[in-house]
Motif scaffolding. Sequence first.
Motif, PDB file in Angstrom:
ATOM      1  N   LEU A 128     -34.900  20.378 -22.177  1.00  0.00           N
ATOM      2  CA  LEU A 128     -33.807  21.257 -22.574  1.00  0.00           C
ATOM      3  C   LEU A 128     -34.036  22.672 -22.053  1.00  0.00           C
ATOM      4  N   GLY A 129     -35.263  23.139 -22.107  1.00  0.00           N
ATOM      5  CA  GLY A 129     -35.572  24.472 -21.599  1.00  0.00           C
ATOM      6  C   GLY A 129     -35.374  24.572 -20.097  1.00  0.00           C
ATOM      7  N   ALA A 130     -35.816  23.559 -19.360  1.00  0.00           N
ATOM      8  CA  ALA A 130     -35.629  23.569 -17.907  1.00  0.00           C
ATOM      9  C   ALA A 130     -34.147  23.486 -17.551  1.00  0.00           C
ATOM     10  N   ALA A 131     -33.389  22.664 -18.266  1.00  0.00           N
ATOM     11  CA  ALA A 131     -31.952  22.552 -18.005  1.00  0.00           C
ATOM     12  C   ALA A 131     -31.231  23.859 -18.334  1.00  0.00           C
ATOM     13  N   THR A 132     -31.642  24.509 -19.393  1.00  0.00           N
ATOM     14  CA  THR A 132     -31.048  25.792 -19.739  1.00  0.00           C
ATOM     15  C   THR A 132     -31.350  26.835 -18.672  1.00  0.00           C
ATOM     16  N   GLY A 133     -32.594  26.866 -18.201  1.00  0.00           N
ATOM     17  CA  GLY A 133     -32.941  27.787 -17.122  1.00  0.00           C
ATOM     18  C   GLY A 133     -32.126  27.533 -15.867  1.00  0.00           C
ATOM     19  N   LEU A 134     -31.928  26.273 -15.515  1.00  0.00           N
ATOM     20  CA  LEU A 134     -31.119  25.918 -14.349  1.00  0.00           C
ATOM     21  C   LEU A 134     -29.669  26.345 -14.544  1.00  0.00           C
ATOM     22  N   ALA A 135     -29.136  26.159 -15.756  1.00  0.00           N
ATOM     23  CA  ALA A 135     -27.754  26.541 -16.034  1.00  0.00           C
ATOM     24  C   ALA A 135     -27.560  28.050 -15.970  1.00  0.00           C
ATOM     25  N   VAL A 178     -41.473  28.125 -22.619  1.00  0.00           N
ATOM     26  CA  VAL A 178     -41.158  28.963 -23.785  1.00  0.00           C
ATOM     27  C   VAL A 178     -40.944  28.130 -25.044  1.00  0.00           C
ATOM     28  N   PRO A 179     -40.086  27.097 -25.037  1.00  0.00           N
ATOM     29  CA  PRO A 179     -39.948  26.320 -26.273  1.00  0.00           C
ATOM     30  C   PRO A 179     -41.201  25.519 -26.628  1.00  0.00           C
ATOM     31  N   LEU A 180     -41.939  25.049 -25.626  1.00  0.00           N
ATOM     32  CA  LEU A 180     -43.178  24.319 -25.926  1.00  0.00           C
ATOM     33  C   LEU A 180     -44.215  25.224 -26.577  1.00  0.00           C
ATOM     34  N   LEU A 189     -33.390  36.529 -20.024  1.00  0.00           N
ATOM     35  CA  LEU A 189     -33.228  36.236 -18.603  1.00  0.00           C
ATOM     36  C   LEU A 189     -31.896  36.761 -18.089  1.00  0.00           C
ATOM     37  N   THR A 190     -30.830  36.581 -18.851  1.00  0.00           N
ATOM     38  CA  THR A 190     -29.534  37.080 -18.399  1.00  0.00           C
ATOM     39  C   THR A 190     -29.486  38.601 -18.392  1.00  0.00           C
ATOM     40  N   GLU A 191     -30.247  39.241 -19.257  1.00  0.00           N
ATOM     41  CA  GLU A 191     -30.271  40.699 -19.265  1.00  0.00           C
ATOM     42  C   GLU A 191     -31.159  41.277 -18.176  1.00  0.00           C
ATOM     43  N   TRP A 192     -32.231  40.586 -17.829  1.00  0.00           N
ATOM     44  CA  TRP A 192     -33.217  41.149 -16.910  1.00  0.00           C
ATOM     45  C   TRP A 192     -32.988  40.722 -15.461  1.00  0.00           C
ATOM     46  N   TRP A 193     -32.749  39.446 -15.221  1.00  0.00           N
ATOM     47  CA  TRP A 193     -32.700  38.930 -13.853  1.00  0.00           C
ATOM     48  C   TRP A 193     -31.274  38.946 -13.335  1.00  0.00           C
ATOM     49  N   ALA A 218     -33.314  30.340 -26.933  1.00  0.00           N
ATOM     50  CA  ALA A 218     -32.111  31.169 -26.905  1.00  0.00           C
ATOM     51  C   ALA A 218     -32.467  32.622 -26.589  1.00  0.00           C
ATOM     52  N   LEU A 219     -33.512  33.139 -27.204  1.00  0.00           N
ATOM     53  CA  LEU A 219     -33.942  34.513 -26.907  1.00  0.00           C
ATOM     54  C   LEU A 219     -34.435  34.645 -25.474  1.00  0.00           C
ATOM     55  N   GLY A 220     -35.125  33.636 -24.978  1.00  0.00           N
ATOM     56  CA  GLY A 220     -35.573  33.654 -23.585  1.00  0.00           C
ATOM     57  C   GLY A 220     -34.403  33.618 -22.613  1.00  0.00           C
TER      58      GLY A 220
END
Length: 112
Positions: free
Chosen positions: A16-23, A61-63, A93-97, A87-89
């Motif tokens: 889920l974390g990897a998919a969220t990062g990809l999205a 991050v979630p792990l 990411l959207t704020e920084w990158w 969610a915080l990560g």
Amino acid sequence: MKPQGERRTRYFLAALGAATGLAIWAPRAAFSIDGGFEGHARDLSVVFVDLPLILLGGALVPLFSWSLTVRRVPPWVAAVAALAALALGGWGLTEWWTPRQHPDPGYDIPGM
């Protein structure tokens, strides 16, 4: 040995974390991959550097949050904490990158 359900939860959180990062990565990196007009602003470092780091961070991050909390609280609370950390990560990411989104300066000069 860890119970089977706990192992599945860790795999699910990592996926889920990897998919969220990809999205989060895909729409922001699209311009850098395409390059805009005639590929002038193409920057493939978003594929070779940013994507692996974002996928790794999204999985870890979630792990990490799960492993910190699962020993002290019930597993469902640890899962909620892991999802909150994800969610915080993602928000961070959207704020920084922000890869380049517009062509180089010089194309938008008024009157030219």
